[in-house]
Design a protein around this motif. Structure first.
Motif, PDB file in Angstrom:
ATOM      1  N   ARG A 688      53.581  56.263 -25.915  1.00  0.00           N
ATOM      2  CA  ARG A 688      52.482  55.693 -25.673  1.00  0.00           C
ATOM      3  C   ARG A 688      52.889  53.800 -25.432  1.00  0.00           C
ATOM      4  O   ARG A 688      52.350  52.993 -24.597  1.00  0.00           O
ATOM      5  CB  ARG A 688      51.245  55.742 -26.772  1.00  0.00           C
ATOM      6  N   GLU A 689      53.927  53.760 -26.363  1.00  0.00           N
ATOM      7  CA  GLU A 689      54.125  52.578 -26.240  1.00  0.00           C
ATOM      8  C   GLU A 689      55.165  52.293 -25.134  1.00  0.00           C
ATOM      9  O   GLU A 689      55.093  51.077 -25.033  1.00  0.00           O
ATOM     10  CB  GLU A 689      55.176  52.096 -27.956  1.00  0.00           C
ATOM     11  N   SER A 690      55.577  53.390 -24.832  1.00  0.00           N
ATOM     12  CA  SER A 690      56.195  52.813 -23.418  1.00  0.00           C
ATOM     13  C   SER A 690      55.526  52.892 -21.716  1.00  0.00           C
ATOM     14  O   SER A 690      55.896  52.721 -21.033  1.00  0.00           O
ATOM     15  CB  SER A 690      57.297  54.140 -22.929  1.00  0.00           C
ATOM     16  N   GLY A 691      54.237  53.098 -22.296  1.00  0.00           N
ATOM     17  CA  GLY A 691      53.580  52.872 -21.322  1.00  0.00           C
ATOM     18  C   GLY A 691      52.233  54.316 -20.851  1.00  0.00           C
ATOM     19  O   GLY A 691      51.694  54.289 -20.094  1.00  0.00           O
ATOM     20  N   THR A 692      52.459  55.172 -21.279  1.00  0.00           N
ATOM     21  CA  THR A 692      51.485  56.471 -20.905  1.00  0.00           C
ATOM     22  C   THR A 692      51.268  57.066 -21.513  1.00  0.00           C
ATOM     23  O   THR A 692      50.570  56.943 -22.692  1.00  0.00           O
ATOM     24  CB  THR A 692      52.662  57.330 -20.613  1.00  0.00           C
ATOM     25  N   GLN A 693      49.791  57.011 -20.723  1.00  0.00           N
ATOM     26  CA  GLN A 693      48.703  57.684 -20.957  1.00  0.00           C
ATOM     27  C   GLN A 693      48.561  59.265 -21.187  1.00  0.00           C
ATOM     28  O   GLN A 693      49.012  60.587 -21.018  1.00  0.00           O
ATOM     29  CB  GLN A 693      47.184  57.536 -20.471  1.00  0.00           C
ATOM     30  N   MET A 694      48.755  59.798 -22.985  1.00  0.00           N
ATOM     31  CA  MET A 694      49.008  60.804 -23.784  1.00  0.00           C
ATOM     32  C   MET A 694      48.415  61.248 -24.460  1.00  0.00           C
ATOM     33  O   MET A 694      48.729  60.437 -25.732  1.00  0.00           O
ATOM     34  CB  MET A 694      50.420  61.151 -23.699  1.00  0.00           C
ATOM     35  N   ASN A 695      47.572  62.881 -25.068  1.00  0.00           N
ATOM     36  CA  ASN A 695      47.349  63.298 -25.868  1.00  0.00           C
ATOM     37  C   ASN A 695      48.500  64.063 -26.623  1.00  0.00           C
ATOM     38  O   ASN A 695      49.385  64.287 -26.561  1.00  0.00           O
ATOM     39  CB  ASN A 695      45.971  63.346 -26.239  1.00  0.00           C
ATOM     40  N   LEU A 696      47.651  64.400 -28.110  1.00  0.00           N
ATOM     41  CA  LEU A 696      49.480  64.854 -28.689  1.00  0.00           C
ATOM     42  C   LEU A 696      49.006  66.430 -28.431  1.00  0.00           C
ATOM     43  O   LEU A 696      49.836  66.788 -27.969  1.00  0.00           O
ATOM     44  CB  LEU A 696      48.811  65.146 -29.958  1.00  0.00           C
TER      45      LEU A 696
END
Length: 815
Positions: A688-696
């Motif tokens: 996420r901090e890299s810019g990717t939208q992702m969930n667990l």
């Protein structure tokens, strides 16, 4: 000749009066002097209260009178135990006259301004008599002179205007003939040209002293009070405030106008043109240097700003409408309306578009002003040319003051920037062309925070105060408190950070101290603290409303993470090792980041990944500099690395996990670590901090645990399954050993996808020799496409996790 004035607190008790007499005695040895005294502290208010009670036919005015009488008789008997009958008889005759006046007010049911002046004049008459009689009993050459025989005014009762021609003649004529060393004058009181008792209004005793000083053209006027001069800010609200050594008349008037109680602005006027210095001194600490007010230009080596002051209980009124643009006369009509209602305007600001006029007045006048203005502009309002007057209450004016500000650029910017960083909303701004005063209107609740914020910015050697609130003081939290205690002096001396722990909480109790908790006794204090609740902890922080407040979450509690948004909305920074918030649903993670930006409240969570290692900070710096992450490979669990580094065919997996838990490398529930969920959360946060939208749930988790391990219902049950499934873990080790590999639990992020799982790492790989509880992260980026940027070090343990939290706190301090 010197003129000294002593205020109500200076003559408020027998002890203080003795101090006053000692000061006068010392001064009189060098030169003759005039001493102007106020009423005994609190007596003027008691007289007014008694008058109001009598006017309202409330017989309790008699009890108020008896209290006034007893106070003065007690003071006289304590100061002159062996008093002569004449002194007591005179005092009782004056008190009897006071009683008769109150009885009259009761009978006629009226308290006119004329009668009110006569009533409150008793305060100064009584105090000056007692002080003069006491000095005579001590053998001092002192005479009491009634100021009413010297100061002549018009008949504008309660705020009489001085006839300087008659007054100056009377003063000069009397003191030309006087030969006593000490003359006692009652302040505040005067006489009209027709012989009626008048008073000089608020600050009248100061005014009396200034009138006498100007008439006699003395070398200096001294105002003695209960503080050591005029302060850089109200010391009751700003503990770091300190006395100002020198002020110009203009600076003193500005500070006084905006709330400094030491001096009342009209006091300055009689001595202003004559250039007579005013010296503010402390009766309780006569050796203190105090503040000198002169007309000398001290700007050459003076500080940029001299002080901060404020006026509370302000209402802000706004007259606006398109019909005002380009039409002359609106301002004239508006302020004429206010003048007719005798409403004083404290602050004015007008938009250059002429669409609105905004002004500040005393809140008690708001309703009267609103009604009068709406009536005055009734026609324009009915035609929708302007809107009905807008009234906002519960406001305060904060002013930064200094003659020298006009010679320095960026003063306003520094002031507003400091307020903005602490989320203090500015409702209006006023700055004169002279640039001696920058005034802002803010919410009343933010006054203390604003004064401390501005004072820190302009007067405290660029130091920054951080106010820390820690929830979760178990193993890691305790180490954090200890590190703060150890480094507190270093931070203050070297980094100019004054770090104070204001609140502490565990699951049962919580403690607070807005001046800073004792870091020596906090454990004992917490054991007897009040009952802890998450909402109560937040409410207390909000109530303190301290600048640079930081909430530190040292828990793994989901309920704590659920109220992060409430903290950020209050401009309270968050430092967290709790990973739940940043690995929660993406919308919640994104919302927290948004709130952090919107409310200028830092949200730092470096310890979410790698404990004290600068992994997230490095990643953020790469992204901020324009680099792009292509893939991440990492060993992110210090606990799992510890487990597999210590597990072999001579140990039991159960025993190694137990050891890891005992040494604090795992969560209290080791299933969180061994299931891979903890590692999945960490790689999710990095993605996420890299810019990717992702969930667990998007992360593939290849668990090495057995079905019975995963289905265990408790920690004890989990340990039992580890014993029964020992063969499974031995097989994992045997396979890696046969392939000359090491077992490592690896997290990977590549092309927008992430997975975690146990891997056999061959010799030569950077992960192969990873020892103990160490973590390692390899960032492959556009700038590091083949040889990755590697961060490696201890990734678990109470001390390193606490140091990571501490580092985030310091980052906030350095912003």
């Amino acid at each position: 000749m010197n003129v000294l004035k002593f205020g109500g607190t200076s003559v408020g008790s027998t002890e203080n009066i003795k101090k006053v007499i000692q000061i006068l005695d010392n001064y009189s040895k060098e030169d003759s002097l005039i001493c102007v005294v106020s009423a005994v502290g609190g007596i003027t208010d008691k007289l007014l209260k008694a008058g109001e009670l009598a006017q309202n036919k409330n017989e309790s005015y008699l009890a108020e009178y008896k209290l006034i009488k007893q106070i003065h008789l007690d003071i006289l008997s304590e100061l002159i135990p062996n008093q002569n009958e004449a002194s007591k008889e005179y005092l009782e005759s004056k008190l009897h006259a006071l009683k008769s006046l109150l009885d009259g007010i009761y009978l006629i049911n009226e308290l006119s301004p004329k009668t009110s002046d006569k009533l409150v004049s008793f305060g100064e008459q009584l105090s000056s008599f007692i002080i003069a009689e006491t000095m005579k009993s001590y053998g001092l050459n002192a005479v009491r002179k009634n100021s009413q025989e010297l100061i002549i005014t018009n008949s504008n009762f309660s705020k009489a205007e001085v006839n300087y021609t008659l007054t100056n003649h009377n003063i000069r004529d009397y003191f030309k003939k006087a030969n006593q060393r000490i003359t006692i004058l009652p302040g505040f009181i005067s006489t009209s040209e027709s012989g009626e008792v008048t008073t000089l209004g608020r600050g009248g005793s100061d005014f009396t002293a200034a009138i006498v000083a100007a008439a006699l053209q003395v070398n200096r006027l001294e105002i003695w009070t209960d503080v050591s001069g005029m302060y850089t800010a109200n010391p009751k609200l700003v503990k770091q405030a300190f006395p100002i050594e020198r002020l110009s008349y203009q600076e003193a008037m500005e500070l006084s106008h905006f709330g400094a109680k030491v001096l009342y602005p009209p006091t300055v006027q009689p001595v202003l043109d004559l250039g007579i210095p005013i010296h503010i001194k402390n009766t309780m600490q006569p050796e203190a240097s105090g503040t000198i007010i002169t007309n000398e230009n001290t700007n050459g080596n003076s500080t940029t700003a001299k002080g901060i002051s404020n006026i509370s209980d302000i209402a802000l009124l706004t007259l606006q409408g398109n019909g005002m643009v380009g039409i002359p006369g609106f301002s004239k009509r508006l302020f004429e309306t206010l003048a007719q209602e005798k409403i004083n305007v404290i602050l004015i600001t007008q938009a250059s578009s002429e669409h609105s006029i905004c002004f500040g007045i005393d809140e008690k006048d708001a309703e009267k002003a609103e009604k009068a203005i709406n009536v005055s502009f009734e026609n324009e309002i009915s035609l929708h040319k302007i809107d009905p007057i807008i009234v906002e209450k519960d406001l305060s004016i904060v002013a930064l003051i200094g003659d020298n500000m006009k010679n320095h650029q960026g003063i306003s910017g520094r002031m507003f920037s400091a307020l903005g960083k602490n989320n203090i909303n500015i409702r209006a701004i006023a700055q004169g062309a002279s640039e001696k005063n920058i005034s802002t209107v803010i919410a009343q609740k933010d006054v203390k925070k604003a004064l401390n914020t501005i004072h820190e910015r302009f007067f405290e050697d660029q130091s920054k105060q951080l106010n820390v609130f820690i929830t979760g003081v178990g193993n890691v939290g305790e180490r954090l408190v200890e590190q703060i205690k150890q480094q507190k002096k270093f931070l203050k001396d070297q980094l100019k950070i004054n770090l104070r722990v204001i609140g502490l909480s565990n699951s049962k109790t919580m403690i607070f101290n807005d001046s800073g908790l004792s870091l020596k006794t906090w454990k004992d204090d917490l054991a007897t603290g009040e009952k802890a609740t998450l909402e109560g902890f937040l409410e207390r922080i909000k109530k303190f409303n301290l600048r640079n407040s930081i909430f530190v979450d040292v828990t793994a509690n989901e309920q704590v993470s659920n109220i992060y948004a409430d903290y950020l909305k209050e401009n309270i920074a968050i430092v967290a090792c709790n990973k739940i918030a940043c690995s929660s649903d993406y919308e919640n993670y994104n919302k927290l980041k948004y709130l952090s930006r919107k409310y200028n409240a830092p949200f730092l969570f470096e310890t979410n990944v790698g404990a004290g290692l600068p992994i997230i900070d490095t990643l953020n710096n790469l992204i901020a500099s324009g680099d792009k992450i292509t893939s991440i490979q990492a060993v992110l669990s210090g606990s799992l690395n510890f487990v597999f580094n210590n597990f072999d065919d001579n140990t039991k997996f159960h025993d190694v996990v137990k050891q890891a838990q005992a040494e604090g490398y795992t969560e209290p529930d080791p299933r969180i670590d061994l299931s891979g969920v903890d590692v999945a959360r960490k790689i999710l946060i990095l993605a996420r901090e890299s810019g990717t939208q992702m969930n667990l749930e998007d992360i593939e988790n290849e668990s090495f645990l057995t079905t019975s391990n995963l289905k265990s219902t408790s920690v004890d049950d989990f340990y039992k399954t580890l014993i029964s499934d020992e063969a499974h873990f031995q097989n994992l080790y045997a396979s890696a050993k046969a392939n000359n590999c090491q077992l490592k639990y690896v997290a990977e992020f590549n092309n927008g996808k992430a997975k975690v799982g146990l891997k056999e790492i061959p010799q030569g790989h950077p992960f192969y020799n990873l020892k103990g509880k160490d973590n390692i992260v390899m960032f492959y980026t556009q700038r590091y496409p083949e040889q990755p940027m590697i961060i490696k070090g201890a990734g678990a343990g109470a001390d390193v996790t606490a140091s990571g939290l501490f580092a985030d706190i310091i980052r906030i301090g350095n912003k």
